[in-house]
Design a protein around this motif. Structure first.
Motif, short mmCIF file in Angstrom:
data_model
loop_
_atom_site.label_atom_id
_atom_site.label_comp_id
_atom_site.label_asym_id
_atom_site.label_seq_id
_atom_site.Cartn_x
_atom_site.Cartn_y
_atom_site.Cartn_z
N GLN A 268 0.49 -1.57 0.19
CA GLN A 268 0.98 0.36 -0.25
C GLN A 268 1.28 1.11 -0.25
N GLN A 273 -1.24 4.41 -1.43
CA GLN A 273 -2.56 3.44 -0.78
C GLN A 273 -2.58 3.88 0.73
N THR A 275 -2.77 3.54 4.45
CA THR A 275 -3.45 2.00 5.12
C THR A 275 -3.23 2.85 7.06
N GLY A 308 -1.69 5.63 -7.44
CA GLY A 308 -1.93 5.51 -6.47
C GLY A 308 -3.19 6.36 -5.86
N THR A 309 -3.31 7.36 -7.02
CA THR A 309 -3.93 8.48 -7.98
C THR A 309 -4.70 8.26 -9.10
N ALA A 318 -7.64 4.53 -8.98
CA ALA A 318 -5.83 4.53 -8.21
C ALA A 318 -5.73 3.14 -7.80
N ILE A 320 -5.57 -0.61 -5.75
CA ILE A 320 -6.26 -0.70 -4.48
C ILE A 320 -5.73 -2.09 -3.98
#
Length: 714
Positions: A268, A273, A275, A308-309, A318, A320
């Motif tokens: 992540q 991402q 977390t 991630g974006t 993004a 996941i």
């Protein structure tokens, strides 16, 4: 002129080739060799084993070279061979030992019937494969050997056969393999290479061997082998890469060795991402021992724009990443390139980690000696007295003297009672007298060594008493303990062998004792080992180690419940090579104490002053050393050998205690667990021979497991 003509005739006769006719029937072989040396002008060395008769018949005259070839053929037909030597001579010997004897290297220029040795250096094919093809072509007297380090063949045979073998090797040693590099756009190189290797191993219509190598830096695979097979695997790889472009953007990766919970925050963080468990996982890893914790990494950026974006203007969402706890799996929802990048990260992290056996050796050797000698005096009566007493002498003459004087001078009362003709007399004193008597008995009970004394009246109700106490104490201890634990690389492990004892941390008492309470905390006492190994390059192991040895010394005081604990603790970080022993700490203590207590002035009088002195001498020596030995268990065989060695130790101890019955540990494994006892990893083990276990640094020989005797009921 006649003289010159005669010389010319002699020269022409000498230069002309000699013509010889052979007509031998059952001639001695040595005589035949002698004639051949005379005709050919060559030197022959005859082996002592050369015996027999030969028959040779020619229908015409032979030249000198033809005669030599017939001579060599005759030797070959009779089981002999002429091996050329370095000085131009020939060694004639039986043919069965020709390949192992020194001779000429190289067959160029040699006679077709000469026995020579030739070296063939291969460029394109493997010598181990060629030797199996060439071996049937070598005569039964010759030999062929493969030199794997130089990729060459050494052939010893007749020169004519060597020329034929050279022609065959020349045709075999050709590189007809094809090489192809395939650049992948959608699929991962490792995944495609693994699929192709499985297909090649299944023998799916493949002509020859195909080597498949994944190149991670360029996400490509390299193929080398038969041109038709390479072309076929190229088409398969291109088809798989093309199908991956239209595949699903959700991928499930099942982990084999890594923990999905710990791996999830890393993935992540790579894709950016957010977390909520990342900080929790990092703190869990860093609070055990002085370990390492890396800061969060920057999100990875891929050519597809997913990091991630939202991926720029391409409209991609993004990435996941989630985990499924029930199956220890990672779920990735992202573009194909992001999935490929994360899949490669997971592949490298999801590898089987090596195990480390950490053994600690704790040795404590102590020797304590003590010498005590004291004389106590007491004189006095009802009107007063004087005494000498010392702190290092037990029992105290004051306590005993007070008890005796109190019993004689306390003035207790005596009561006489008559019931049914039976008279009972009861004597009782006051409370202070009973306390003094009890105190004297307690002091007397604590005496050690040799104790003697007396009490004598000196008139007018006065008494004189003396106590002599002599103690000699000598104690030696040798404590040896070896805790050991097996753990994964970079994983903390703990072992405790001891007890949990209650330690009072607080108490409160009210005035009427109606709300009294006490708080107790339990503490581990015994041998504790906490370790976290990290395997480095070259077999070096970095250890974060904490070693503690504690024991109960006793109460703080006689009437106290608080305990004194002996504690020896080492907490350190070190680097030790695989299988090596290192001393991590220790203590050498030599403590000597002498005490003299005396009465001023009186104790200084020569000889007589000994009555007014008390001497104490004590000496304690302690040698405490702690050693550590880490061993890397690289394979399953190493772990099996360790288990078998430890199992054999316990089993042999049980067998020594009761040699007539089966060890209970064998019975437990066989009847309860349904498995056989662990054995050393070997195909066949002779039960009568010791087993040798070899590691990276040492060799250990242990006794085999004894054959269990006939079982009997216990």
């Amino acid at each position: 002129m006649r003289r010159y003509a005669a010389l010319l005739a002699i020269a022409l006769a000498t230069a002309a080739p000699a013509q010889q006719v052979l007509n031998l029937r059952d001639a001695d072989i040595r005589a035949f060799i002698q004639d051949a040396a005379r005709v050919t002008g060559r030197t022959f060395i005859i082996d002592s084993r050369v015996v027999g008769k030969v028959s040779v018949v020619t229908d015409r005259a032979l030249s000198r070279s033809e005669y030599f070839e017939v001579f060599l053929s005759t030797l070959r037909a009779n089981g002999l061979v002429a091996v050329p030597t370095g000085n131009g001579a020939y060694r004639i010997q039986p043919i069965d030992t020709a390949s192992s004897q020194p001779g000429r290297v190289g067959s160029l220029g040699a006679s077709r019937n000469s026995f020579v040795t030739e070296i063939f250096r291969l460029r394109s094919v493997d010598s181990a494969n060629v030797v199996e093809t060439i071996r049937p072509l070598v005569s039964k007297e010759g030999s062929v050997t493969a030199n794997k380090s130089g990729n060459s063949l050494v052939v010893a045979d007749y020169a004519d056969n060597i020329r034929r073998i050279r022609s065959v090797i020349g045709r075999l040693d050709t590189d007809s393999a094809s090489t192809r590099v395939i650049l992948l756009k959608n699929a991962g190189a490792r995944e495609i290479a693994s699929s192709l290797q499985t297909l090649a191993g299944a023998g799916a219509d493949v002509r020859g061997n195909v080597t498949i190598v994944a190149i991670d830096s360029s996400n490509s695979i390299a193929l080398r082998g038969d041109p038709q097979s390479v072309a076929r695997f190229t088409a398969i790889a291109a088809d798989l890469d093309r199908n991956a472009a239209t595949g699903s953007e959700i991928r499930v990766i099942f982990l084999e060795h890594a923990d999905a919970e710990k791996l999830l925050p890393v993935l992540q963080t790579l894709v950016g991402q957010a977390t909520s468990v990342t900080q929790h996982v990092v703190s869990t890893e860093s609070r055990a021992l002085p370990g390492t914790s890396a800061p969060p990494a920057a999100p990875i950026a891929t050519n597809g724009g997913s990091s991630g974006t939202t991926g720029g203007g391409n409209g991609r969402s993004a990435a996941i990443i989630a985990r499924y706890e029930g199956a220890n799996a990672i779920i990735i929802s992202a573009s194909k390139e992001t999935q490929r990048t994360l899949g490669e990260v997971i592949r490298q992290l999801d590898s089987r980690r090596e195990q480390v056996l950490v053994e600690a050796i704790i040795v404590e050797i102590s020797d304590t000696t003590a010498r005590k000698l004291g004389i106590q005096l007491l004189a006095g009566g009802a009107n007063g007295g004087a005494f000498t007493t010392y702190s290092n002498v037990v029992p105290s003459i004051v306590s005993i003297g007070s008890a005796l004087l109190s019993n004689r001078l306390s003035g207790g009362t005596t009561t006489t009672t008559t019931v049914n003709g039976t008279t009972t007399t009861t004597s009782s004193g006051n409370t202070t007298s009973e306390a003094l008597i009890q105190n004297g008995l307690t002091s007397l009970g604590g005496a050690t060594g040799g104790t003697g004394g007396f009490v004598a009246p000196i008139g007018n109700g006065n008494y004189l008493g003396a106590i002599i106490n002599a103690v000699s104490q000598d104690s030696t201890s040798n404590l040896l303990s070896t805790p050991s634990v097996v753990t994964l690389d970079n994983q903390e492990a703990k072992i405790l062998v001891g007890q949990e004892i209650p330690i009072t941390t607080g108490e409160a008492l009210s005035g009427n004792f109606d709300n009294a309470f006490r708080t107790v905390q339990r503490q581990n006492v015994g041998i504790q080992l906490e370790v976290k190994p990290q395997i480095g390059a070259g077999g070096a192991i970095k250890l974060f180690l904490r070693q503690e040895v504690s024991s109960i010394s006793g109460p703080v005081a006689t009437n106290s419940s608080d305990l004194i604990l002996n504690k020896r603790e080492i907490q350190t970080t070190m680097t030790v090579d695989d299988g090596q022993i290192m001393a991590i700490g220790g203590l050498l203590d030599d403590n000597e104490r002498r005490t003299i207590e005396k009465v001023p002035l009186l104790g200084d009088i020569p000889v007589l002053g000994e009555l007014f002195r008390s001497r104490t001498k004590s000496r304690g020596k302690t040698n405490l050393m702690v050693f550590i030995r880490p061993t890397i268990l690289k394979t399953a065989s190493d772990a099996q050998a360790l288990s078998a060695r430890r199992y054999a130790t316990v089993r042999n101890q049980q067998l020594l205690q009761n040699p007539d019955s089966e060890p209970s540990i064998d019975e437990l494994l066989r009847e309860y667990m349904g498995v056989e006892p662990p054995l050393m990893p070997a195909a066949i083990i002779d039960p009568a021979q010791p087993v040798v276990v070899q590691s990276t640094t040492s060799t250990t020989t242990i006794s085999p497991l004894p054959v269990p005797p006939a079982r009997r009921k216990r």
